[in-house]
Design a protein around this motif. Structure first.
Motif, PDB file in Angstrom:
ATOM      1  N   MET A   1       0.723  -1.083  -0.059  1.00  0.00           N
ATOM      2  CA  MET A   1      -0.094   0.015   0.015  1.00  0.00           C
ATOM      3  C   MET A   1       0.828   1.236  -0.225  1.00  0.00           C
ATOM      4  O   MET A   1       0.549   2.270  -0.681  1.00  0.00           O
ATOM      5  CB  MET A   1      -0.980  -0.102   1.295  1.00  0.00           C
ATOM      6  N   MET A   2       1.948   1.374   0.632  1.00  0.00           N
ATOM      7  CA  MET A   2       2.958   2.402   0.830  1.00  0.00           C
ATOM      8  C   MET A   2       3.557   2.618  -0.467  1.00  0.00           C
ATOM      9  O   MET A   2       3.749   3.872  -0.932  1.00  0.00           O
ATOM     10  CB  MET A   2       3.864   2.278   2.029  1.00  0.00           C
ATOM     11  N   ALA A   3       3.936   1.551  -0.994  1.00  0.00           N
ATOM     12  CA  ALA A   3       4.488   1.772  -2.274  1.00  0.00           C
ATOM     13  C   ALA A   3       3.782   2.328  -3.588  1.00  0.00           C
ATOM     14  O   ALA A   3       4.137   3.367  -4.141  1.00  0.00           O
ATOM     15  CB  ALA A   3       5.137   0.415  -2.863  1.00  0.00           C
ATOM     16  N   ALA A   4       2.548   2.029  -3.373  1.00  0.00           N
ATOM     17  CA  ALA A   4       1.707   2.200  -4.521  1.00  0.00           C
ATOM     18  C   ALA A   4       1.125   3.808  -4.270  1.00  0.00           C
ATOM     19  O   ALA A   4       1.243   4.669  -5.130  1.00  0.00           O
ATOM     20  CB  ALA A   4       0.302   1.561  -4.406  1.00  0.00           C
ATOM     21  N   THR A   5       1.066   4.260  -3.020  1.00  0.00           N
ATOM     22  CA  THR A   5       0.823   5.711  -2.657  1.00  0.00           C
ATOM     23  C   THR A   5       2.056   6.625  -3.163  1.00  0.00           C
ATOM     24  O   THR A   5       1.744   7.559  -3.821  1.00  0.00           O
ATOM     25  CB  THR A   5       0.374   5.628  -1.272  1.00  0.00           C
ATOM     26  N   LEU A   6       3.199   6.376  -2.892  1.00  0.00           N
ATOM     27  CA  LEU A   6       4.262   7.095  -3.144  1.00  0.00           C
ATOM     28  C   LEU A   6       4.506   7.017  -4.652  1.00  0.00           C
ATOM     29  O   LEU A   6       4.743   8.073  -5.097  1.00  0.00           O
ATOM     30  CB  LEU A   6       5.532   6.349  -2.293  1.00  0.00           C
ATOM     31  N   GLY A   7       4.223   5.774  -5.256  1.00  0.00           N
ATOM     32  CA  GLY A   7       4.202   5.946  -6.651  1.00  0.00           C
ATOM     33  C   GLY A   7       3.265   6.800  -7.605  1.00  0.00           C
ATOM     34  O   GLY A   7       3.654   7.656  -8.365  1.00  0.00           O
ATOM     35  N   TRP A   8       2.044   6.681  -6.843  1.00  0.00           N
ATOM     36  CA  TRP A   8       0.940   7.521  -7.371  1.00  0.00           C
ATOM     37  C   TRP A   8       1.348   9.200  -7.290  1.00  0.00           C
ATOM     38  O   TRP A   8       1.085  10.002  -8.127  1.00  0.00           O
ATOM     39  CB  TRP A   8      -0.242   7.244  -6.802  1.00  0.00           C
ATOM     40  N   LEU A   9       1.711   9.587  -5.851  1.00  0.00           N
ATOM     41  CA  LEU A   9       2.234  10.779  -5.564  1.00  0.00           C
ATOM     42  C   LEU A   9       3.379  11.329  -6.444  1.00  0.00           C
ATOM     43  O   LEU A   9       3.209  12.535  -6.922  1.00  0.00           O
ATOM     44  CB  LEU A   9       2.724  10.769  -4.222  1.00  0.00           C
ATOM     45  N   GLY A  10       4.294  10.416  -6.771  1.00  0.00           N
ATOM     46  CA  GLY A  10       5.380  10.821  -7.542  1.00  0.00           C
ATOM     47  C   GLY A  10       5.109  11.036  -9.030  1.00  0.00           C
ATOM     48  O   GLY A  10       5.273  11.984  -9.724  1.00  0.00           O
ATOM     49  N   MET A  11       4.261  10.169  -9.433  1.00  0.00           N
ATOM     50  CA  MET A  11       3.434  10.385 -10.993  1.00  0.00           C
ATOM     51  C   MET A  11       2.661  11.486 -11.028  1.00  0.00           C
ATOM     52  O   MET A  11       2.946  12.387 -12.123  1.00  0.00           O
ATOM     53  CB  MET A  11       2.650   8.896 -11.359  1.00  0.00           C
ATOM     54  N   VAL A  12       1.813  11.730 -10.140  1.00  0.00           N
ATOM     55  CA  VAL A  12       1.007  13.059 -10.112  1.00  0.00           C
ATOM     56  C   VAL A  12       1.943  14.213 -10.025  1.00  0.00           C
ATOM     57  O   VAL A  12       1.575  15.091 -10.655  1.00  0.00           O
ATOM     58  CB  VAL A  12      -0.055  12.995  -8.827  1.00  0.00           C
ATOM     59  N   GLY A  13       2.896  14.332  -9.479  1.00  0.00           N
ATOM     60  CA  GLY A  13       3.811  15.494  -9.246  1.00  0.00           C
ATOM     61  C   GLY A  13       4.534  15.684 -10.721  1.00  0.00           C
ATOM     62  O   GLY A  13       4.463  17.012 -10.886  1.00  0.00           O
ATOM     63  N   THR A  14       5.025  14.696 -11.202  1.00  0.00           N
ATOM     64  CA  THR A  14       5.712  14.941 -12.429  1.00  0.00           C
ATOM     65  C   THR A  14       4.745  15.161 -13.661  1.00  0.00           C
ATOM     66  O   THR A  14       5.071  16.049 -14.365  1.00  0.00           O
ATOM     67  CB  THR A  14       6.544  13.797 -12.895  1.00  0.00           C
ATOM     68  N   LEU A  15       3.520  14.543 -13.518  1.00  0.00           N
ATOM     69  CA  LEU A  15       2.409  15.112 -14.477  1.00  0.00           C
ATOM     70  C   LEU A  15       1.928  16.610 -14.529  1.00  0.00           C
ATOM     71  O   LEU A  15       1.739  17.043 -15.530  1.00  0.00           O
ATOM     72  CB  LEU A  15       1.462  13.923 -14.489  1.00  0.00           C
TER      73      LEU A  15
END
Length: 97
Positions: A1-15
């Motif tokens: 769950m933590m990995a997915a949250t971090l990954g989504w936050l990173g993707m949203v930030g760069t997008l």
């Protein structure tokens, strides 16, 4: 769950960074753009590491390092500009004028 949250936050930030530049709301050389990319890259790298997705880790690390380099160049340029402004020749002011 933590990995997915971090990954989504990173993707949203760069997008979001990309969309803001594409729409002219941020400059490609701006501090906020570089920060969003650096944070997004780091979050993506951490999440990818947690998943063991090594090609994504490498891509995100390169992305983050590139953004940190841009940040350091911007900070150095601002420092040089301020230093030049503070040491530039000023007209001599005479007392009593």
């Amino acid at each position: 769950m933590m990995a997915a949250t971090l990954g989504w936050l990173g993707m949203v930030g760069t997008l979001v960074a990309y969309l803001l530049v594409a729409r002219g709301r941020l400059g490609a050389q701006s501090f906020p753009y570089a920060c969003l990319n650096a944070v997004g890259g780091v979050l993506g790298a951490v999440a990818s590491t947690m998943y063991g997705a090594w090609p994504s880790v490498a891509a995100n690390v390169v992305w983050a390092v590139t953004a940190v380099h841009a940040l350091s160049q911007g900070v150095a340029e601002n420092h040089r500009r301020r230093r030049a402004e503070s040491t530039s020749a000023r007209p001599l002011e005479l007392i009593g004028r």
